[in-house]
Design a protein around this motif. Structure first.
Motif, PDB file in Angstrom:
ATOM      1  N   GLY A   1      -9.326 -55.768  38.467  1.00 41.42           N
ATOM      2  CA  GLY A   1      -8.203 -54.857  38.249  1.00 41.42           C
ATOM      3  C   GLY A   1      -8.087 -54.351  36.824  1.00 41.42           C
ATOM      4  O   GLY A   1      -7.242 -53.498  36.553  1.00 41.42           O
ATOM      5  N   THR A   2      -8.927 -54.824  35.906  1.00 41.37           N
ATOM      6  CA  THR A   2      -8.914 -54.266  34.556  1.00 41.37           C
ATOM      7  C   THR A   2      -9.682 -52.954  34.560  1.00 41.37           C
ATOM      8  O   THR A   2     -10.478 -52.699  35.459  1.00 41.37           O
ATOM      9  CB  THR A   2      -9.576 -55.230  33.548  1.00 41.37           C
TER      10      THR A   2
ATOM     11  N   HIS B   1      -9.931 -48.598  34.243  1.00 38.56           N
ATOM     12  CA  HIS B   1      -9.194 -47.385  34.588  1.00 38.56           C
ATOM     13  C   HIS B   1      -9.081 -47.264  36.089  1.00 38.56           C
ATOM     14  O   HIS B   1     -10.046 -47.493  36.809  1.00 38.56           O
ATOM     15  CB  HIS B   1      -9.902 -46.158  34.012  1.00 38.56           C
ATOM     16  N   ARG B   2      -7.891 -46.872  36.543  1.00 39.41           N
ATOM     17  CA  ARG B   2      -7.695 -46.728  37.983  1.00 39.41           C
ATOM     18  C   ARG B   2      -8.291 -45.401  38.455  1.00 39.41           C
ATOM     19  O   ARG B   2      -8.171 -44.382  37.793  1.00 39.41           O
ATOM     20  CB  ARG B   2      -6.204 -46.782  38.312  1.00 39.41           C
TER      21      ARG B   2
ATOM     22  N   GLU C   1      -7.328 -41.249  37.040  1.00 37.72           N
ATOM     23  CA  GLU C   1      -5.935 -40.791  36.961  1.00 37.72           C
ATOM     24  C   GLU C   1      -5.787 -39.627  35.983  1.00 37.72           C
ATOM     25  O   GLU C   1      -4.872 -38.817  36.098  1.00 37.72           O
ATOM     26  CB  GLU C   1      -5.021 -41.950  36.563  1.00 37.72           C
TER      27      GLU C   1
ATOM     28  N   THR D   1      -8.152 -47.104  46.261  1.00 38.13           N
ATOM     29  CA  THR D   1      -7.969 -47.066  44.814  1.00 38.13           C
ATOM     30  C   THR D   1      -8.709 -48.250  44.195  1.00 38.13           C
ATOM     31  O   THR D   1      -8.573 -49.382  44.648  1.00 38.13           O
ATOM     32  CB  THR D   1      -6.484 -47.122  44.444  1.00 38.13           C
TER      33      THR D   1
ATOM     34  N   SER E   1     -10.601 -49.904  40.376  1.00 42.13           N
ATOM     35  CA  SER E   1     -10.577 -49.762  38.925  1.00 42.13           C
ATOM     36  C   SER E   1     -12.013 -49.797  38.398  1.00 42.13           C
ATOM     37  O   SER E   1     -12.841 -50.580  38.863  1.00 42.13           O
ATOM     38  CB  SER E   1      -9.718 -50.847  38.287  1.00 42.13           C
TER      39      SER E   1
END
Lengths: 335, 284
Positions: free
Chosen positions: A270-271, A273-274, A294, A315, A317
């Protein structure tokens, strides 16, 4: 066998400049590939070396001789054309022998030289056939045979493989490489196909709008592109370009951040950029994942085929190592 | 299936009607030639006494040998030779000149290239009949009356043929000329070794057309030759017609007509083979 040297080479048609100041010293026996998109001047550059185009400014040297005003036949070069340019009414033998006949080489020597070339290119059974009775690959070989029998100091190839189908192209690419290595003749090879450029070249010249953006060994060019254009042109899928102000604070105004798809990873923790996955292409050995960050930038991720592929619309990351980032200034030059 | 059906239908009445139509057409066109042939094999009294004979007589050898050896004004053999020289001169000359001029226009950049191209184009609008008086004047001043050069040279330039070869040369890929240049061919070597062999189909076709054009010339030979020894056969036939009260020697005139028809037919049939072979061989 000879060195080739281009010094401050320029070409203009009327007021339009098509070649700007190309400079390179080519070593004896070196295989140079000139690569670039359509209309970048790569063929014009080759034709200037061949003597089929006049030189507007600068110097072409073959060996220790300046050849700007020397006729093609006296430059000690041989050229392989894109459409082969075989003489349709002559047999394969006559096609290969024509240049030697004009040079008044004795008949016995012509026969010997053609026999050697035919053996090298596996053309022996076809010597009495006309070009139209041959397949594309065989015609290509005849065109090369015609170049080989002249024993030139320099080979010039003008997109020789672009008329062949994909499979044959790979095969002929290997044959050309092999042949050039065996004969040790200095070669200039024009192509728009970066795979050909990467695999064949000792060094390559990446042309962009008449300018040699970068000259260097393929891997060096790949790893260290000098301009944004080179980074985008060499490598497939191409380098991702992101707005530097978002992703690399402190970069100059208008700068771009380049990052190769294979350097981008999906970070499971989860680290990073999304991004939203647009679509995924599993190719077996590897998978390509196209996603939108994003910030609105699109990004391509290239990962091992064994890794799980995210579904479309998911989605994720993404992250990359800062060391792999390449920054390009507004004018495209590497910072 | 539809095709096969059509073929079946044609085997019936349709086929017979088609053939009947063709046979009638051929007979209609061939009849005058047949009459001429019949007239060339009978004697003068037989022709002038009606009804005209419809089957060949026994004077074939006499009439033809008389025509060939003595003719009316000049021996027909001599006129055939004149016509042959003129037709070959015109067709070969036209081909040579148009090949070279098309070569120049397509492959060389010289000042006034466009101008010359349009000048050649303009001559298309000036056939022999339009420029006949000035041309006669020029030919007469050069002393070319009653000579082969007078028969040939005024008709030797051809814009049409130049165009034909220009169009053909423009379809030849530039790379071929460049390959020849890299191979060391000088321009004329390229022309002779590459361009000429590639044009041979066009040359053959053009030769047929131009030979017939030259053979059938009437007005110009009529003007430029006054000596019967220099008459060509097509105009010579007209010269055989009697003036005033002389009696026309119809069998000899008809024999001459038949003789005049043979060479063009031979050329067409002979070149047809070469022409078709050229088509089959054509490669690009």
């Amino acid at each position: 066998m000879a060195t080739v040297s281009l010094q401050g080479l320029k070409k203009s048609f009327g007021k339009t400049d098509v070649i700007h100041d190309v400079e390179i010293d080519i070593a004896d026996g070196e295989f140079i590939v000139i690569v670039g998109p359509s209309g970048c001047g790569k063929s014009t550059l080759l034709r200037m070396v061949a003597g089929l185009e006049t030189v507007s400014a600068g110097e072409v040297r073959i060996g220790d001789r300046q050849v700007n005003d020397v006729e093609p036949m006296d430059r000690d070069i041989a050229m392989v054309f894109q459409n082969y340019a075989l003489y349709p009414h002559m047999s394969v033998f006559d096609n290969m022998a024509y240049g030697l006949k004009i040079a008044k080489v004795p008949r016995s020597e012509i026969e010997a030289r053609v026999a050697v070339a035919a053996k090298l290119l596996q053309l022996e059974p076809y010597l009495q056939r006309r070009p139209r009775e041959l397949s594309g690959g065989q015609r290509q070989r005849v065109a090369m045979g015609r170049a080989i029998v002249r024993k030139p100091a320099v080979f010039l190839f003008d997109e020789p493989l672009s008329n062949l189908d994909a499979k044959l192209r790979v095969q002929m690419r290997l044959e050309i490489k092999q042949l050039q290595r065996d004969l040790g003749v200095t070669s200039l090879y024009v192509t728009h196909d970066q795979v050909e450029a990467m695999t064949l070249a000792d060094r390559m010249i990446v042309m962009n709008g008449g300018v040699a953006d970068q000259i260097g060994a393929p891997l060096e060019v790949y790893a260290n592109p000098a301009t944004a254009f080179v980074a985008g042109f060499i490598g497939s899928p191409p380098t991702n370009f992101l707005d530097a102000s978002t992703f690399a604070p402190g970069a100059p105004q208008g700068a771009q951040l380049g990052i190769r798809p294979e350097h981008v990873v999906l970070s499971g923790d989860g680290t990073g950029h999304r991004a939203k996955v647009l679509y995924a292409e599993p190719l077996g050995a590897e998978s390509l994942i196209y996603a939108r960050l994003e910030s609105g930038d699109n990004i391509t991720i290239r990962q091992d085929g064994a890794l799980p592929t995210p579904a479309e619309g998911e989605t994720v990351s993404v992250a990359w190592d800062k060391d792999e980032e390449m920054q390009f200034a507004k004018d495209g030059r590497r910072i | 299936m539809a095709e096969r059906h059509g073929m079946v239908e044609r085997r019936g009445v349709g086929l017979w009607l088609t053939h009947l139509g063709l046979i009638v057409g051929v007979a209609f066109i061939f009849f005058p030639i047949w009459l001429a042939f019949v007239a060339s094999t009978v004697s003068q009294p037989e022709i002038v006494s009606p009804p005209m004979p419809l089957w060949p007589g026994d004077q074939f050898v006499e009439n033809y040998s008389k025509a060939l050896v003595s003719g009316v004004n000049a021996p027909v053999a001599r006129m055939l030779l004149n016509s042959a020289i003129m037709a070959f001169g015109i067709s070969l000359g036209k081909i040579a000149i148009s090949l070279l001029s098309a070569f120049a226009i397509v492959y060389f950049r010289f000042p006034g290239r466009r101008l010359f191209f349009w000048l050649i184009f303009l001559t298309l609008m000036l056939p022999v009949e339009v420029r006949i008086v000035p041309t006669y004047e020029v030919a007469a001043n050069f002393g070319m009356l009653n000579s082969y050069s007078g028969l040939i040279f005024p008709l030797i330039a051809s814009a049409t043929a130049t165009f034909l070869f220009r169009q053909f040369f423009m379809t030849v890929p530039d790379e071929l000329a460049e390959a020849a240049r890299v191979d060391g061919a000088r321009p004329m070597q390229f022309f002779i070794d590459i361009l000429l062999p590639m044009s041979r189909t066009n040359i053959a076709a053009l030769f047929v057309i131009l030979f017939i054009y030259g053979w059938n010339q009437y007005l110009w030979p009529l003007l430029i030759t006054t000596d019967p020894e220099m008459n060509t056969i097509v105009m010579g036939i007209k010269q055989m017609f009697p003036s005033g009260d002389d009696i026309a020697d119809w069998p000899v005139i008809m024999a001459t007509s038949i003789l005049a028809m043979i060479p063009p037919v031979v050329v067409v049939i002979g070149m047809q083979k070469l022409f078709i072979r050229g088509l089959v061989d054509s490669e690009k």
